[in-house]
Design an enzyme around this catalytic site. Structure first.
Site, PDB file in Angstrom:
ATOM      1  N   GLY A 209       0.822  -1.208   0.000  1.00 44.42           N
ATOM      2  CA  GLY A 209       0.000   0.000   0.000  1.00 44.42           C
ATOM      3  C   GLY A 209       0.851   1.251   0.000  1.00 44.42           C
ATOM      4  N   ASN A 210       0.244   2.381   0.356  1.00 44.11           N
ATOM      5  CA  ASN A 210       0.981   3.637   0.455  1.00 44.11           C
ATOM      6  C   ASN A 210       0.391   4.476   1.581  1.00 44.11           C
ATOM      7  OD1 ASN A 210      -1.203   5.396  -0.707  1.00 44.11           O
ATOM      8  ND2 ASN A 210      -0.794   4.129  -2.523  1.00 44.11           N
ATOM      9  N   TYR A 211       0.937   5.685   1.767  1.00 44.12           N
ATOM     10  CA  TYR A 211       0.593   6.503   2.924  1.00 44.12           C
ATOM     11  C   TYR A 211      -0.579   7.456   2.695  1.00 44.12           C
ATOM     12  CZ  TYR A 211       5.111   5.001   4.805  1.00 44.12           C
ATOM     13  OH  TYR A 211       6.167   4.264   5.267  1.00 44.12           O
ATOM     14  N   SER A 212      -1.270   7.354   1.574  1.00 34.86           N
ATOM     15  CA  SER A 212      -2.353   8.301   1.299  1.00 34.86           C
ATOM     16  C   SER A 212      -3.451   8.218   2.361  1.00 34.86           C
ATOM     17  CB  SER A 212      -2.955   8.026  -0.081  1.00 34.86           C
ATOM     18  OG  SER A 212      -4.076   8.851  -0.300  1.00 34.86           O
ATOM     19  N   ALA A 277      -4.206   7.648  -4.747  1.00 29.70           N
ATOM     20  CA  ALA A 277      -2.834   7.154  -4.907  1.00 29.70           C
ATOM     21  C   ALA A 277      -2.934   5.656  -5.209  1.00 29.70           C
ATOM     22  CB  ALA A 277      -2.022   7.407  -3.644  1.00 29.70           C
TER      23      ALA A 277
END
Length: 407
Positions: A209-212, A277
């Site tokens: 995943g990512n930090y969005s 994102a």
């Protein structure tokens, strides 16, 4: 602009800035508004109901029952009557009560019953305004959809100098005018917005995943809805809620799910803003069971996800607008313009991780809007304000496109 025919509740609390309410009433009435004052008991210590009643032509409401004849003042009826409610000045105590639903006076019960948008103009000493409790309460009010009219800096009643002065009456009136003027600028428009991250499963308990946080996309959804648009919000896994009733939220988890929803709904929309994102890669063969720790290394094979922006860019019809986002760390403008051309975007919103206060998990952002016609740079702002800037640009570009059809 004017406020002709608008019904406005003016809430006044116990602050020295209450004297400014008289000026605000005169301005609102001059612009065509009908004003009903609701004042707290402490507010009456700073400005008299007789003065306010003379200015508005209406009895001032302070208690649940009128003292003379026992008439019941219905906060519910007031909440239904108003087109807007303005609390000016708003003390730290009142802001705290509004944030936590402490309905111990007529003003707070009216606020809790209000169906219309609420504007809050804080007024207090600089240390009170800067205190974490006050700032937290203001953040809560923002999360409810209230609009905070930030105080200005200057000399305060304590003779200290700092931020805490209630904004001038003219500016408050302008904020109301701008709200009503813009509230239907996207009427009959349908907007698709993607927001948040995507989670790409490695196994049943792990993901890529990512930090969005989704804050920018959700702010855009609210801004479009406030302008009169019908919004379809496709949201990745985030801990956020929507406020406006014109937002239809579709929750997804993976890039594949977001892709399917986007291509399904885009044909019925006038525009799309791709703020999510979305993962560029996803595990090639997710495990059906939790992967156990075995050996010193684990090799994870990834495959590309389907490109939502590129697909919508190919689907886009002449009447549709497609807006993209680019979060860059180097060669920012070059990379963003390349993305705009490759994916057939109308414009792209660039933000850089090199800018302090911008990016993931913060409440502010600093953007540059790039299009084939040039670029527009903006200062660091709260994401709610950034969203308004982006929507303003969308409306301007849409109007320019419409005008070009008749040249």
């Amino acid at each position: 602009m004017s406020l002709k025919g608008k019904k406005i509740i003016l809430g006044i609390t116990g602050s020295i800035a209450a004297y400014k309410a008289a000026v605000l009433i005169r301005i609102l009435i001059k612009k065509g508004a009908e004003v009903q004052v609701v004042i707290t008991p402490a507010g009456k210590e700073f400005i008299t109901p007789i003065t306010l009643s003379a200015l508005t032509g209406k009895p001032v409401i302070s208690e649940f029952f009128a003292q003379r004849d026992g008439t019941w003042n219905s906060h519910v009826d007031l909440g239904l009557w108003a087109d807007a409610m303005v609390v000016a000045p708003a003390t730290a105590a009142t802001i705290g009560k509004m944030a936590h639903g402490i309905a111990d006076n007529m003003l707070i019960t009216t606020y809790l019953s209000a169906k219309a948008p609420v504007f809050v103009a804080p007024a207090m000493d600089l240390d009170m305004f800067a205190h974490p409790a006050t700032q937290k309460n203001l953040e809560i009010l923002r999360s409810y959809g209230n609009r905070i009219i930030e105080p200005t800096e200057g000399e305060l009643a304590s003779h200290l100098v700092g931020k805490g002065r209630m904004e001038e009456s003219e500016v408050i009136a302008e904020a109301l005018e701008e709200f009503f003027a813009s509230s239907q600028s996207m009427a009959k428009k349908k907007v698709l917005i993607t927001a948040g991250p995507t989670y790409e499963k490695i196994d049943p308990v792990r993901f890529v995943g990512n930090y969005s946080s989704g804050k920018m996309g959700f702010a855009l959804a609210e801004a479009c809805a406030e302008r009169g648009a019908e919004v379809i919000l496709i949201a990745g896994p985030v801990q956020l809620t929507t406020i406006h009733p014109s937002i239809r939220r579709i929750d997804v988890e993976s890039a594949s799910q977001m892709y399917e929803e986007a291509i399904t709904h885009f044909p019925e929309c006038d525009s799309a803003v791709l703020c999510a994102a979305v993962a560029d890669f996803t595990p090639d063969d997710p495990a059906g069971k939790k992967i156990k720790r075995e050996g010193e290394t684990l090799t994870l094979t990834l495959k590309p996800t389907r490109d939502i922006a590129a697909t919508l860019g190919k689907m886009k019809q002449p009447h549709q607008m497609l807006v993209g986002f680019a979060l860059e760390t180097d060669s920012e403008e070059k990379n963003a313009m390349g993305k705009l051309e490759r994916k057939n975007l109308d414009f792209i919103v660039l933000n850089s991780l090199n800018d302090q206060g911008a990016g993931f998990w913060v409440d502010t952002n600093k953007i540059t809007i790039l299009s084939r016609e040039g670029k527009t740079e903006f200062s660091l702002k709260r994401k709610e304000e950034v969203a308004k800037d982006i929507v303003d640009y969308m409306i301007l570009k849409d109007n320019s496109a419409c005008c070009s059809l008749y040249r």
